[in-house]
Design a protein around this motif. Structure first.
Motif, mmCIF file in Angstrom:
data_model
loop_
_atom_site.group_PDB
_atom_site.id
_atom_site.type_symbol
_atom_site.label_atom_id
_atom_site.label_comp_id
_atom_site.label_asym_id
_atom_site.label_seq_id
_atom_site.Cartn_x
_atom_site.Cartn_y
_atom_site.Cartn_z
ATOM 1 N N SER A 7 22.456 61.628 4.978
ATOM 2 C CA SER A 7 22.641 62.737 4.050
ATOM 3 C C SER A 7 24.118 62.974 3.770
ATOM 4 C CB SER A 7 22.013 64.014 4.628
ATOM 5 O OG SER A 7 22.192 65.107 3.759
ATOM 6 N N TRP A 8 24.958 62.789 4.821
ATOM 7 C CA TRP A 8 26.392 63.053 4.658
ATOM 8 C C TRP A 8 27.201 62.045 5.471
ATOM 9 C CZ3 TRP A 8 29.430 65.639 1.475
ATOM 10 C CH2 TRP A 8 30.764 65.863 1.847
ATOM 11 N N TRP A 122 25.044 56.987 1.699
ATOM 12 C CA TRP A 122 24.804 58.405 1.957
ATOM 13 C C TRP A 122 24.680 59.155 0.634
ATOM 14 C CZ3 TRP A 122 28.232 62.368 0.578
ATOM 15 C CH2 TRP A 122 29.562 62.011 0.307
ATOM 16 N N SER A 123 23.856 60.201 0.650
ATOM 17 C CA SER A 123 23.573 61.019 -0.536
ATOM 18 C C SER A 123 23.123 60.112 -1.687
ATOM 19 C CB SER A 123 24.785 61.873 -0.890
ATOM 20 O OG SER A 123 24.445 62.874 -1.831
ATOM 21 N N PRO A 167 18.599 64.378 0.210
ATOM 22 C CA PRO A 167 19.678 64.747 1.134
ATOM 23 C C PRO A 167 20.043 66.228 1.037
ATOM 24 C CG PRO A 167 20.623 63.842 -0.854
ATOM 25 C CD PRO A 167 19.113 63.816 -1.051
ATOM 26 N N HIS A 168 20.934 66.644 1.915
ATOM 27 C CA HIS A 168 21.563 67.975 1.887
ATOM 28 C C HIS A 168 20.555 69.121 2.001
ATOM 29 C CE1 HIS A 168 24.872 65.504 0.671
ATOM 30 N NE2 HIS A 168 24.455 65.360 -0.566
ATOM 31 N N SER A 176 22.893 72.183 -1.719
ATOM 32 C CA SER A 176 21.691 72.509 -0.952
ATOM 33 C C SER A 176 20.733 73.394 -1.733
ATOM 34 C CB SER A 176 22.076 73.187 0.365
ATOM 35 O OG SER A 176 20.938 73.456 1.143
ATOM 36 N N ARG A 197 18.782 66.833 6.483
ATOM 37 C CA ARG A 197 19.919 67.738 6.579
ATOM 38 C C ARG A 197 21.184 66.915 6.813
ATOM 39 N NH1 ARG A 197 15.665 70.738 8.776
ATOM 40 N NH2 ARG A 197 15.621 72.937 8.129
ATOM 41 N N ASP A 198 22.317 67.477 6.442
ATOM 42 C CA ASP A 198 23.578 66.786 6.683
ATOM 43 C C ASP A 198 23.732 66.551 8.183
ATOM 44 O OD1 ASP A 198 24.017 66.840 4.013
ATOM 45 O OD2 ASP A 198 25.669 68.281 4.059
#
Length: 213
Positions: A7-8, A122-123, A167-168, A176, A197-198
């Motif tokens: 996610s991050w 990521w993301s 993500p997020h 978010s 979640r991150d």
């Protein structure tokens, strides 16, 4: 097929990427998800990704897909020297179109199925592996693809996942809030999805698939 999807950035478990990469600590950094941004902002963001991976012990180099638009052969030659492709966040519609124009979509799919490298994203870099990008327009503007390349967005993902990577989720960043609307839409339409979640990472190392949550 080896996938590290976060996610991050490197998430809370960066050692999982190291385990997938093994001794192949060479990373091609793809920053094309940010191609609609002003050049200095894009360069700074991608430079931070390169520095982050180098700090982790990877020999990291940026590969700009725009240098290979219409010439997948040269891209294949360049990627053959890397053990990891690191695809960082931004706009998934911009990234998806860059992959199509450079042939990276088919090239990476083939290399992954041959287990020739690790895909780490990521993301947006993870979202683009979903079956479809529909829903993500609630977070990112598809028109940014026109800004970046003068062509309309594509809505198909690479389909290497059988669910939408979201993500997020409930994370302390502005994205978010609209992610909640993406989840609501997927629930309403019956779209398979997984939220992250991150800090959370999905790890694929076929024939087994595991997730660190």
């Amino acid at each position: 097929m080896r996938l590290f999807l976060s996610s991050w950035k490197l998430g809370d478990t960066p050692a999982l990427l190291d385990d997938l990469a093994k001794d192949a600590r060479t990373a091609a950094v793809v920053g094309n998800a940010l191609d609609a941004l002003p050049v200095p902002q894009r360069q700074q963001a991608t430079g931070r990704e390169v520095a982050m991976l180098r700090d982790r012990g990877y020999r990291a180099t940026e590969i700009d897909l725009r240098d290979h638009f219409g010439d997948a052969g040269t891209l294949a030659e360049r990627l053959s020297g890397f053990g990891v492709v690191w695809v960082h966040g931004g706009n998934p519609f911009v990234l998806r179109l860059a992959m199509a124009l450079s042939g990276a979509d088919e090239l990476l799919t083939g290399m992954l199925r041959r287990d020739a490298l690790v895909y780490a994203g990521w993301s947006a870099g993870a979202c683009v592996l979903s079956p479809s990008l529909r829903g993500f327009e609630l977070v990112d503007d598809p028109a940014d693809a026109v800004t970046a390349y003068g062509l309309p967005a594509r809505w198909d993902g690479l389909g290497l996942l059988d669910y939408a990577f979201v993500p997020h989720f409930r994370s302390p960043i502005p994205e978010s809030e609209p992610i909640e609307h993406v989840v609501e839409r997927y629930e309403r339409e019956g779209v398979p999805y997984r939220v992250f979640r991150d800090g959370e990472v999905a790890l694929v190392d076929q024939p087994s698939t595991t997730a660190s949550r």
